[in-house]
Design a protein around this motif. Structure first.
Motif, short mmCIF file in Angstrom:
data_model
loop_
_atom_site.label_atom_id
_atom_site.label_comp_id
_atom_site.label_asym_id
_atom_site.label_seq_id
_atom_site.Cartn_x
_atom_site.Cartn_y
_atom_site.Cartn_z
N CYS A 131 44.93 -34.34 3.46
CA CYS A 131 45.39 -35.71 3.16
C CYS A 131 46.18 -35.75 1.85
CB CYS A 131 44.21 -36.67 3.08
SG CYS A 131 43.44 -36.99 4.68
N ASP A 132 45.70 -35.00 0.86
CA ASP A 132 46.40 -34.96 -0.43
C ASP A 132 47.78 -34.30 -0.29
OD1 ASP A 132 44.36 -36.23 -1.68
OD2 ASP A 132 43.63 -34.50 -2.82
N VAL A 133 47.82 -33.22 0.46
CA VAL A 133 49.11 -32.52 0.65
C VAL A 133 50.08 -33.43 1.41
CG1 VAL A 133 50.24 -30.58 1.86
CG2 VAL A 133 48.13 -30.18 0.60
N GLY A 147 38.95 -28.65 -8.15
CA GLY A 147 38.17 -29.05 -6.99
C GLY A 147 38.89 -28.94 -5.66
N HIS A 148 40.15 -28.52 -5.68
CA HIS A 148 40.93 -28.50 -4.43
C HIS A 148 41.29 -27.06 -4.07
CE1 HIS A 148 41.21 -32.63 -5.78
NE2 HIS A 148 41.76 -33.00 -4.64
N ASN A 149 40.28 -26.22 -3.96
CA ASN A 149 40.56 -24.81 -3.64
C ASN A 149 39.45 -24.24 -2.76
OD1 ASN A 149 38.46 -23.54 -5.45
ND2 ASN A 149 39.63 -24.70 -6.98
N GLU A 174 39.33 -44.08 1.15
CA GLU A 174 39.76 -43.53 2.44
C GLU A 174 39.15 -42.14 2.66
OE1 GLU A 174 44.12 -45.03 3.60
OE2 GLU A 174 43.89 -44.57 1.48
N HIS A 175 39.14 -41.32 1.59
CA HIS A 175 38.50 -39.99 1.70
C HIS A 175 37.04 -40.16 2.11
CE1 HIS A 175 41.76 -37.53 0.27
NE2 HIS A 175 41.81 -38.09 -0.92
N CYS A 176 36.38 -41.14 1.50
CA CYS A 176 34.96 -41.38 1.74
C CYS A 176 34.72 -41.78 3.20
CB CYS A 176 34.47 -42.46 0.78
SG CYS A 176 32.76 -42.91 0.99
N LEU A 187 39.87 -31.49 5.00
CA LEU A 187 40.54 -32.72 5.44
C LEU A 187 41.05 -33.48 4.21
CD1 LEU A 187 41.20 -34.57 7.87
CD2 LEU A 187 38.97 -35.67 7.54
N HIS A 188 40.22 -33.50 3.17
CA HIS A 188 40.62 -34.13 1.89
C HIS A 188 41.89 -33.46 1.36
CE1 HIS A 188 39.48 -35.85 -2.22
NE2 HIS A 188 40.53 -35.08 -2.45
N ILE A 189 41.88 -32.13 1.35
CA ILE A 189 43.04 -31.38 0.83
C ILE A 189 44.28 -31.67 1.69
CG2 ILE A 189 44.00 -29.04 0.53
CD1 ILE A 189 41.18 -28.15 -0.37
N TYR A 200 43.85 -30.47 -15.00
CA TYR A 200 42.82 -30.01 -14.06
C TYR A 200 42.86 -30.62 -12.66
CZ TYR A 200 40.86 -27.94 -18.24
OH TYR A 200 40.68 -27.20 -19.37
N HIS A 201 43.58 -31.78 -12.50
CA HIS A 201 43.58 -32.43 -11.19
C HIS A 201 44.29 -31.54 -10.15
CE1 HIS A 201 43.07 -35.49 -8.31
NE2 HIS A 201 44.32 -35.94 -8.28
N HIS A 202 43.64 -31.39 -9.00
CA HIS A 202 44.11 -30.53 -7.89
C HIS A 202 43.99 -29.04 -8.23
CE1 HIS A 202 46.61 -33.59 -5.35
NE2 HIS A 202 45.36 -33.96 -5.55
N ILE A 203 43.32 -28.72 -9.31
CA ILE A 203 43.17 -27.31 -9.69
C ILE A 203 41.71 -26.87 -9.55
CG2 ILE A 203 43.38 -25.66 -11.62
CD1 ILE A 203 45.81 -27.40 -12.53
N PRO A 257 35.98 -33.24 -4.19
CA PRO A 257 37.12 -32.53 -4.77
C PRO A 257 37.81 -33.31 -5.89
CG PRO A 257 37.14 -32.24 -2.41
CD PRO A 257 36.04 -33.21 -2.71
N ASP A 258 37.74 -34.64 -5.83
CA ASP A 258 38.44 -35.44 -6.84
C ASP A 258 37.69 -35.52 -8.17
OD1 ASP A 258 40.80 -35.92 -5.56
OD2 ASP A 258 40.18 -37.82 -4.68
N PHE A 259 36.57 -34.81 -8.28
CA PHE A 259 35.90 -34.79 -9.59
C PHE A 259 36.84 -34.23 -10.65
CE2 PHE A 259 35.31 -30.25 -9.01
CZ PHE A 259 35.23 -29.77 -10.31
ZN LIG Z 1 42.08 -35.06 -3.95
#
Ligand SMILES: [Zn+2]
Length: 198
Positions: free
Chosen positions: A104-106, A66-68, A5-7, A100-102, A61-64, A34-36
């Motif tokens: 959607c995650d929030v 790549g999501h900033n 969906e992000h893609c 937009l990715h961030i 590390y997830h959400h730390i 970001p999801d790397f």
């Molecule tokens: Zn994400």
């Protein structure tokens, strides 16, 4: 939200202005990258399967990483650097795609255990800042499924309008075959091909 969906959302973003295929691929990549920081899950699972000492790279590390904001700016700058001809548009759209990715995650990435997976948006400047939303829904919520359906419908509309499909992300040959099929069945009109930019 799922990486697929992000893609697709990022690919739609990349089609909001007329750009070369390579530029669209880079904007799309920016919305997925970001999801790397969640790839540690592979190492964690492998270590578990092989009976090695447990690791918790995913949780650590997830959400730390790549999501900033720093990652967003870095990612958008790198994408713009490799842009063919639309550096400014690629930078801005990549920046938008990461955010937009961030967003959607929030909004819709609550874990099955109710954990909200906060976004450390100001990392590394302020590692204690956690971005969450009290109305966040579950990752496997029907809301995400509905957004997924709407996203694919929107991508289909873009395909009809610009005579280009998300297959271009992997293979131009596949994309052209899909467009040719769309033309054959009358879904894609010949005037749409004027909007296509390879
Ligand atoms: Zn994400």
């Amino acid at each position: 939200m799922s990486p697929v969906e992000h893609c697709i959302l990022s690919w739609i973003t990349s089609n909001s202005v007329s750009m070369a295929r390579r530029d669209r691929v880079m904007v799309t990549a920016a919305g997925v990258l970001p999801d790397f920081d969640g790839l540690g899950i592979i190492v964690d699972k492998l270590n578990g399967l092989l009976g090695r000492e447990s690791t918790f790279y995913y949780i650590e590390y997830h959400h730390i990483l790549g999501h900033n904001i720093v990652f967003a700016l870095l990612c958008a700058s790198i994408m713009a650097m490799f842009s063919v001809a639309h550096k400014k548009a690629v930078f801005l759209l990549s920046l938008f795609a990461v955010h937009l990715h961030i967003l959607c995650d929030v909004a819709g990435s609550k874990g099955p255990d109710g954990y909200q997976w906060p976004i450390y948006y100001l990392n590394p400047f302020d590692p204690s800042y956690e971005l969450t939303w009290s109305g966040q829904w579950m990752l496997h919520s029907p809301i995400n499924s509905a957004i997924g359906v709407a996203t694919f419908a929107l991508a289909f509309w873009v395909a009809l309008r610009n005579a280009v499909t998300p297959f271009e992300l992997f293979s131009l040959k596949m994309d052209r075959a899909a467009v040719a099929m769309g033309e054959k069945y009358g879904w894609i009109k010949s005037k749409a091909k004027k909007n296509r930019n390879d």
